[in-house]
Design a protein around this motif. Structure first.
Motif, PDB file in Angstrom:
ATOM      1  N   GLY A  48      16.649  17.612  11.241  1.00  0.00           N
ATOM      2  CA  GLY A  48      17.977  17.034  11.207  1.00  0.00           C
ATOM      3  C   GLY A  48      17.979  15.614  10.674  1.00  0.00           C
ATOM      4  O   GLY A  48      16.947  14.949  10.590  1.00  0.00           O
ATOM      5  N   ALA A  49      19.167  15.161  10.320  1.00  0.00           N
ATOM      6  CA  ALA A  49      19.306  13.799   9.827  1.00  0.00           C
ATOM      7  C   ALA A  49      19.172  12.809  10.989  1.00  0.00           C
ATOM      8  O   ALA A  49      19.250  13.187  12.156  1.00  0.00           O
ATOM      9  N   GLY A  50      18.957  11.559  10.647  1.00  0.00           N
ATOM     10  CA  GLY A  50      18.963  10.524  11.667  1.00  0.00           C
ATOM     11  C   GLY A  50      17.610   9.947  11.999  1.00  0.00           C
ATOM     12  O   GLY A  50      17.500   9.135  12.918  1.00  0.00           O
ATOM     13  N   VAL A  51      16.580  10.356  11.278  1.00  0.00           N
ATOM     14  CA  VAL A  51      15.254   9.760  11.465  1.00  0.00           C
ATOM     15  C   VAL A  51      14.799   9.214  10.118  1.00  0.00           C
ATOM     16  O   VAL A  51      14.881   9.921   9.113  1.00  0.00           O
ATOM     17  N   PRO A  52      14.348   7.979  10.065  1.00  0.00           N
ATOM     18  CA  PRO A  52      13.928   7.426   8.778  1.00  0.00           C
ATOM     19  C   PRO A  52      12.653   8.091   8.276  1.00  0.00           C
ATOM     20  O   PRO A  52      11.881   8.650   9.057  1.00  0.00           O
ATOM     21  N   THR A  53      12.447   7.998   7.003  1.00  0.00           N
ATOM     22  CA  THR A  53      11.183   8.457   6.444  1.00  0.00           C
ATOM     23  C   THR A  53      10.050   7.636   7.071  1.00  0.00           C
ATOM     24  O   THR A  53      10.229   6.452   7.404  1.00  0.00           O
ATOM     25  N   LEU A  54       8.908   8.254   7.257  1.00  0.00           N
ATOM     26  CA  LEU A  54       7.840   7.567   7.991  1.00  0.00           C
ATOM     27  C   LEU A  54       7.444   6.263   7.305  1.00  0.00           C
ATOM     28  O   LEU A  54       7.158   5.262   7.967  1.00  0.00           O
ATOM     29  N   GLY A  55       7.427   6.273   5.973  1.00  0.00           N
ATOM     30  CA  GLY A  55       7.096   5.041   5.257  1.00  0.00           C
ATOM     31  C   GLY A  55       8.055   3.913   5.596  1.00  0.00           C
ATOM     32  O   GLY A  55       7.650   2.766   5.771  1.00  0.00           O
ATOM     33  N   GLY A  56       9.326   4.246   5.694  1.00  0.00           N
ATOM     34  CA  GLY A  56      10.324   3.240   6.038  1.00  0.00           C
ATOM     35  C   GLY A  56      10.152   2.753   7.467  1.00  0.00           C
ATOM     36  O   GLY A  56      10.266   1.554   7.750  1.00  0.00           O
ATOM     37  N   LEU A  57       9.879   3.689   8.356  1.00  0.00           N
ATOM     38  CA  LEU A  57       9.688   3.317   9.765  1.00  0.00           C
ATOM     39  C   LEU A  57       8.495   2.368   9.909  1.00  0.00           C
ATOM     40  O   LEU A  57       8.575   1.325  10.571  1.00  0.00           O
ATOM     41  N   LEU A  58       7.395   2.741   9.268  1.00  0.00           N
ATOM     42  CA  LEU A  58       6.191   1.909   9.387  1.00  0.00           C
ATOM     43  C   LEU A  58       6.392   0.550   8.716  1.00  0.00           C
ATOM     44  O   LEU A  58       5.953  -0.485   9.230  1.00  0.00           O
ATOM     45  N   ALA A  59       7.059   0.569   7.574  1.00  0.00           N
ATOM     46  CA  ALA A  59       7.318  -0.703   6.877  1.00  0.00           C
ATOM     47  C   ALA A  59       8.178  -1.614   7.745  1.00  0.00           C
ATOM     48  O   ALA A  59       7.951  -2.827   7.814  1.00  0.00           O
ATOM     49  N   ALA A  60       9.160  -1.023   8.429  1.00  0.00           N
ATOM     50  CA  ALA A  60      10.026  -1.828   9.299  1.00  0.00           C
ATOM     51  C   ALA A  60       9.233  -2.420  10.450  1.00  0.00           C
ATOM     52  O   ALA A  60       9.430  -3.581  10.824  1.00  0.00           O
ATOM     53  N   ILE A  61       8.344  -1.632  10.999  1.00  0.00           N
ATOM     54  CA  ILE A  61       7.543  -2.135  12.125  1.00  0.00           C
ATOM     55  C   ILE A  61       6.621  -3.258  11.664  1.00  0.00           C
ATOM     56  O   ILE A  61       6.506  -4.296  12.319  1.00  0.00           O
ATOM     57  N   HIS A  62       5.985  -3.067  10.528  1.00  0.00           N
ATOM     58  CA  HIS A  62       5.128  -4.138  10.002  1.00  0.00           C
ATOM     59  C   HIS A  62       5.950  -5.377   9.668  1.00  0.00           C
ATOM     60  O   HIS A  62       5.514  -6.510   9.909  1.00  0.00           O
ATOM     61  N   THR A  63       7.125  -5.173   9.110  1.00  0.00           N
ATOM     62  CA  THR A  63       7.981  -6.311   8.768  1.00  0.00           C
ATOM     63  C   THR A  63       8.380  -7.080  10.018  1.00  0.00           C
ATOM     64  O   THR A  63       8.476  -8.313   9.997  1.00  0.00           O
ATOM     65  N   GLY A  64       8.585  -6.346  11.106  1.00  0.00           N
ATOM     66  CA  GLY A  64       8.945  -7.002  12.357  1.00  0.00           C
ATOM     67  C   GLY A  64       7.856  -7.922  12.870  1.00  0.00           C
ATOM     68  O   GLY A  64       8.134  -8.906  13.557  1.00  0.00           O
ATOM     69  N   THR A  65       6.609  -7.616  12.513  1.00  0.00           N
ATOM     70  CA  THR A  65       5.506  -8.470  12.973  1.00  0.00           C
ATOM     71  C   THR A  65       5.188  -9.579  11.988  1.00  0.00           C
ATOM     72  O   THR A  65       4.450 -10.499  12.316  1.00  0.00           O
ATOM     73  N   ALA A  66       5.708  -9.480  10.778  1.00  0.00           N
ATOM     74  CA  ALA A  66       5.427 -10.514   9.765  1.00  0.00           C
ATOM     75  C   ALA A  66       6.703 -10.819   8.991  1.00  0.00           C
ATOM     76  O   ALA A  66       6.811 -10.525   7.810  1.00  0.00           O
ATOM     77  N   PRO A  67       7.687 -11.416   9.666  1.00  0.00           N
ATOM     78  CA  PRO A  67       8.976 -11.678   9.005  1.00  0.00           C
ATOM     79  C   PRO A  67       8.802 -12.497   7.729  1.00  0.00           C
ATOM     80  O   PRO A  67       8.013 -13.438   7.694  1.00  0.00           O
ATOM     81  N   ASN A  68       9.513 -12.091   6.713  1.00  0.00           N
ATOM     82  CA  ASN A  68       9.583 -12.809   5.434  1.00  0.00           C
ATOM     83  C   ASN A  68       8.306 -12.729   4.595  1.00  0.00           C
ATOM     84  O   ASN A  68       8.244 -13.311   3.524  1.00  0.00           O
ATOM     85  N   LEU A  69       7.297 -12.043   5.100  1.00  0.00           N
ATOM     86  CA  LEU A  69       6.040 -11.978   4.345  1.00  0.00           C
ATOM     87  C   LEU A  69       5.876 -10.663   3.605  1.00  0.00           C
ATOM     88  O   LEU A  69       4.919 -10.483   2.864  1.00  0.00           O
ATOM     89  N   LEU A  70       6.767  -9.727   3.838  1.00  0.00           N
ATOM     90  CA  LEU A  70       6.637  -8.409   3.208  1.00  0.00           C
ATOM     91  C   LEU A  70       7.916  -8.057   2.442  1.00  0.00           C
ATOM     92  O   LEU A  70       8.626  -7.119   2.792  1.00  0.00           O
ATOM     93  N   PRO A  71       8.195  -8.792   1.371  1.00  0.00           N
ATOM     94  CA  PRO A  71       9.446  -8.517   0.644  1.00  0.00           C
ATOM     95  C   PRO A  71       9.464  -7.141  -0.010  1.00  0.00           C
ATOM     96  O   PRO A  71      10.535  -6.629  -0.307  1.00  0.00           O
ATOM     97  N   LEU A  72       8.281  -6.558  -0.248  1.00  0.00           N
ATOM     98  CA  LEU A  72       8.231  -5.210  -0.817  1.00  0.00           C
ATOM     99  C   LEU A  72       7.529  -4.292   0.177  1.00  0.00           C
ATOM    100  O   LEU A  72       6.675  -3.493  -0.202  1.00  0.00           O
ATOM    101  N   ALA A  73       7.906  -4.384   1.437  1.00  0.00           N
ATOM    102  CA  ALA A  73       7.203  -3.628   2.478  1.00  0.00           C
ATOM    103  C   ALA A  73       7.180  -2.140   2.182  1.00  0.00           C
ATOM    104  O   ALA A  73       6.198  -1.459   2.460  1.00  0.00           O
TER     105      ALA A  73
END
Lengths: 151, 469
Positions: free
Chosen positions: B129-154
């Motif tokens: 079903g809809a409503g879950v991000p692609t795993l790449g997006g989920l992981l990129a978001a989590i990494h971005t949360g730990t390194a704000p502003n350092l992953l512009p192309l996460a």
């Protein structure tokens, strides 16, 4: 984009020989760069009016002299102006405007000013007093501001 | 330029660079230091002609391959040849031999659908079903949360299911030049430092004053939505600085020489993504390649045709390129690659497909049972798990059900019961989340992929945390 627009648009406005034809810089003489004994530009009134005009035009924001918005922009103008003039004096930056910023032709007609339908303009290719580049920085600053991008 | 156009372009650029404003409520466990590559055979691949080979002639014509042409990797993966009995070759080597020690093939995966959109979403998010991000997006978001502003192309993506639900921007990668320009926005020509619009010191002064003004506007602002917009803009400006780090790796043609898309359409995008990973500004790349929905062209093999095996060969070339260059860049030890597709394909259609007004062709249609491959150092027990079988009267292969015995996965011939299950994308995504070290992260918890009756499978039993969802 703000980099490019600031670079292109400001010299184009200074190119108009009749000051009344200028949209933004009718009050600014790019050869006036002197400061009084207190470090205030001798044409401070014209600068104040121009900053107010730019804030109103680009940001729909009132920036009367003394306001925080005014002071921020004025500080930027003065900083860029004075440091730039020093670099020019020291030979660390050329008098000539960056190539892309030179105003030599009508950007809509792709003709030299003299051959365009508005020939009452002169090429602006140098900036010995760093006044034009200081105003370029101000326009860049305003065009990349949140009030311009997000409003 | 009209202000309207300027605004549109500026907004796009800002969105491409902007980082999420998400504030994590509690300090989540840090994600594992991994780099993720998702290779999507978009359109539904046919495992029965490579990693789950079937030799029944209703599945494979003898001119494609025969049983005596099947090969086996050192880790026990049985695989079919590309053509004329010759294997899929990458860099002069048999793909399945070259990467045997870091390759896990999972056969008999139930994709649960024959619909491309749903299948692709299931394959890459772990949920039908809809409503879950692609795993790449989920992981990129989590990494971005730990390194704000350092992953512009996460999260870089070439397409496919790359929905991120707004957690992080999915930056589309294509040509190199536009990205190079973005890395040096003050240069007309990124190769010429003298082609600036404003002197570097002027740009620095503008940035400084922008920061001061934006901080003031944020402090004075009472409306949360506007405040968030201002913060996003400031983040985008900070990210612009990080983006300039891309320039070095992208221009280093000794390690990342220019590539064309002739050998594989994924190569140019893969090169950019590798450069971004080398620059430390990208965590996940989604390499989606179209052309696998081959139907009546399935067995074509002449160069330039739409044949399935030609696409597979291109896919393997891209996979090899990523691993080869990742090794050269010193990134391969922390790289995890997942290779999958929407779902699988059937036996040859009977009756044949109608082609044009008069012709017919023995094409292969959509089928839910598929395979997935995982590659990387986390694959400590390379080889193959999961099985399929052929049943009379069924249009495609049937997946065998599995049971858990300790930390072992065992096949069972039993009928459906609460103690056995088909391997589904849910199970694969659970193990991938475990590898990523994000299983207990609040974002992963917010987007669960398992159902109440599911139980986890030891697809990679050495990966910590697989035992519980």
């Amino acid at each position: 984009m703000a980099n490019e627009m600031g670079c292109v648009a400001v010299p184009q406005d200074f190119a108009w020989t009749n000051l009344l034809d200028r949209k933004y810089f009718a009050l600014i003489d790019p050869t006036v760069n002197t400061l009084d004994a207190n470090g205030v530009p001798t044409n401070i009134g014209d600068i104040e009016s121009t900053i107010e005009l730019l804030h109103a035009a680009f940001l729909n924001e009132a920036a009367p002299p003394g306001s925080e918005a005014f002071k921020e922009t004025y500080d930027l103008l003065l900083t860029v102006w004075q440091s730039g003039l020093q670099r020019v004096t020291d030979g660390n930056e050329p008098i000539a405007l960056p190539q892309r910023c030179k105003a030599t032709q009508d950007l809509l007609e792709y003709k030299s000013f003299a051959q365009s339908s508005n020939p009452n303009r002169i090429p602006i290719v140098t900036d010995p007093h760093y006044v034009i580049r200081a105003w370029m920085a101000v326009v860049n600053y305003l065009l990349s501001d949140a009030r311009f991008l997000l409003n | 330029m009209k202000r309207r156009h300027f605004l549109a372009q500026s907004t796009l650029a800002t969105l491409a660079l902007s980082l999420p404003s998400r504030a994590f409520a509690a300090t989540p466990p840090p994600p594992a230091d991994k780099l993720w590559v998702f290779v999507d055979a978009n359109g539904a691949w046919d495992p029965t002609i490579f990693c789950d080979p079937q030799t029944d002639e209703t599945f494979v014509k003898p001119d494609v391959f025969t049983s005596d042409q099947l090969m086996t990797s050192p880790t026990g993966v049985s695989y079919a040849p590309f053509k004329d009995g010759q294997p899929y070759t990458v860099g002069g080597q048999d793909y399945f031999q070259k990467y045997a020690q870091k390759l896990l093939v999972i056969n008999g995966v139930d994709g649960e659908t024959n619909n491309h959109n749903v299948g692709s979403r299931n394959a890459w998010s772990g949920k039908l079903g809809a409503g879950v991000p692609t795993l790449g997006g989920l992981l990129a978001a989590i990494h971005t949360g730990t390194a704000p502003n350092l992953l512009p192309l996460a999260f870089l993506s070439t397409g496919g299911y790359d929905e991120t639900l707004g957690l992080v921007p999915a930056t589309r990668v294509g040509k190199t030049d536009p990205l190079l320009k973005l890395t040096q926005p003050n240069l007309l020509n990124e190769n010429n430092p003298d082609s600036y619009f404003h002197h570097a010191e002027v740009i620095a002064a503008i940035r400084q004053k922008q920061e001061e003004r934006t901080a003031r506007l944020i402090s004075e602002q009472g409306l949360p939505q506007i405040k968030a917009g201002l913060q996003r803009l400031q983040s985008a400006r900070d990210a612009e600085m990080a983006l300039s780090a891309l320039l070095g790796p992208l221009k280093d043609t000794t390690v990342l020489p220019e590539v064309s898309g002739n050998e594989s359409p994924l190569l140019p995008s893969a090169r950019i993504a590798l450069a971004a990973m080398a620059a430390g500004i990208c965590r996940c790349m989604n390499l989606s390649m179209r052309g696998f929905d081959s139907h009546s062209n399935h067995d074509d093999i002449a160069p330039g045709t739409a044949g399935h095996r030609l696409r597979l060969q291109e896919l393997f070339i891209a996979i090899d390129y990523v691993w080869d260059r990742a090794a050269a860049l010193g990134l391969s030890d922390k790289m995890v690659m997942v290779i999958g597709s929407d779902f699988g394909r059937t036996r040859y259609n009977n009756p044949n497909f109608q082609v044009g007004s008069t012709g017919t062709a023995p094409g292969k249609d959509h089928w839910p049972i598929t395979s997935t491959m995982i590659m990387g150092d986390d694959v400590t027990a390379p080889g193959v798990i999961g099985q399929t079988e052929i049943q009379d009267g069924v249009a495609g292969v049937m997946a065998k059900r599995v049971v858990v015995n300790g930390n072992q996965l065992e096949m069972t011939g039993d009928d459906k019961s609460p103690s056995n299950t088909l391997i589904r994308q849910t199970h694969i995504h659970h193990i991938l989340r475990c590898i990523a070290g994000v299983k207990d992260h609040d974002l992963a918890i917010r987007y669960p992929v398992h159902r109440p009756t599911d139980f986890p499978l030891p697809l990679l039993p050495n990966v910590p945390g697989w035992e519980t969802f």
